[in-house]
Design an enzyme around this catalytic site. Structure first.
Site, PDB file in Angstrom:
ATOM      1  CG  ASN A 203      -2.067  -0.844   1.098  1.00 49.20           C
ATOM      2  OD1 ASN A 203      -2.865  -0.852   0.058  1.00 49.20           O
ATOM      3  ND2 ASN A 203      -2.257  -1.827   2.123  1.00 49.20           N
TER       4      ASN A 203
ATOM      5  N   GLY B 104       4.965   5.320  -2.881  1.00 50.82           N
ATOM      6  CA  GLY B 104       6.296   5.564  -3.273  1.00 50.82           C
ATOM      7  C   GLY B 104       6.821   4.305  -3.632  1.00 50.82           C
ATOM      8  CE  LYS B 105       8.245  -0.898  -0.057  1.00 52.32           C
ATOM      9  NZ  LYS B 105       8.192  -2.175   0.987  1.00 52.32           N
TER      10      LYS B 105
ATOM     11  CG  ASP C  71      10.042  -6.241   4.987  1.00 57.80           C
ATOM     12  OD1 ASP C  71       9.398  -5.367   4.772  1.00 57.80           O
ATOM     13  OD2 ASP C  71      10.418  -6.925   5.799  1.00 57.80           O
TER      14      ASP C  71
ATOM     15  CG  PHE D  86       9.620   6.443  -0.439  1.00 56.10           C
ATOM     16  CD1 PHE D  86       9.413   5.459   0.631  1.00 56.10           C
ATOM     17  CD2 PHE D  86       9.649   6.171  -1.647  1.00 56.10           C
ATOM     18  CE1 PHE D  86       9.650   4.134   0.067  1.00 56.10           C
ATOM     19  CE2 PHE D  86       9.842   4.985  -2.243  1.00 56.10           C
ATOM     20  CZ  PHE D  86       9.850   3.814  -1.312  1.00 56.10           C
TER      21      PHE D  86
END
Length: 199
Positions: free
Chosen positions: A9, A12-13, A70, A150
């Site tokens: 969610n 930026g990623k 991750d 970010f």
């Protein structure tokens, strides 16, 4: 065409991964395309566990190929912290950055070494799994610099450029970052899979 759902969610990623995975062979789906997805608790002890849990659960729920990553910032002086807790070290980016800077107050530049680590996992509904791990080494700045990116980008200094991720801008950052390197390896895997689907 391969449909791949990015299991995060973090907008930026999502943007970063979309830019790197840009290919006519791939249709990128995001969590916005599935508004009723369950919240996944990231309670693993490693990047691998967290990424796999996100990708597997969301793949099971949607029936789609899922890509999750991750990642975290590991600071030598803090014995590898914040690590897997990087995104949970405060309620927003500013808070997290200030926490790091406070913990490193008066620590000289030669003891501020750090690295970003990224583990990306691609999970297929039939159970196939592909994993890559990459890192990017740098150090922690004394104050935030730059407007791009970010997370911890404004304080992560890349020695080759003598600039933070936030000063470098997306294009250069995506070439050298932990996530950029991991996603480029992942896109090679995806392209091979897309090519094998055609034959």
């Amino acid at each position: 065409m391969l449909e791949i759902l990015i299991a995060t969610n973090n907008l930026g990623k999502v943007k970063e991964i979309k830019d790197i995975l840009d290919s006519p062979e791939i249709k990128i789906l995001t969590m916005k395309d599935f508004p009723h997805l369950p919240k996944i608790e990231e309670d693993g002890k490693t990047y691998q566990e967290n990424a796999f849990k996100k990708a597997r659960k969301i793949s099971e729920y949607t029936g789609k190929i899922c890509l999750a990553d991750d990642s975290g910032l590991e600071i030598d002086y803090l014995k590898g912290k914040p690590g897997i807790y990087s995104s949970r070290w405060g309620s927003n980016d500013e808070e997290r950055i200030n926490k790091v800077l406070k913990l490193l107050e008066n620590v000289p530049i030669n003891k501020r070494n750090a690295k970003f680590v990224c583990v990306a996992i691609l999970v297929f509904p039939d159970g196939k799994i592909y994993t890559v791990k990459e890192e990017c080494k740098g150090s922690i700045e004394f104050k935030p610099k730059g407007e791009h990116g970010f997370g911890y980008d404004p304080i992560f200094l890349v020695p080759e450029y003598d600039k933070t991720f936030a000063e470098l801008g997306d294009k250069i950052k995506n070439q050298i970052s932990h996530r950029g390197k991991a996603m480029r390896r992942m896109i090679n895997i995806i392209n091979e899979l897309a090519a094998s689907e055609k034959t």
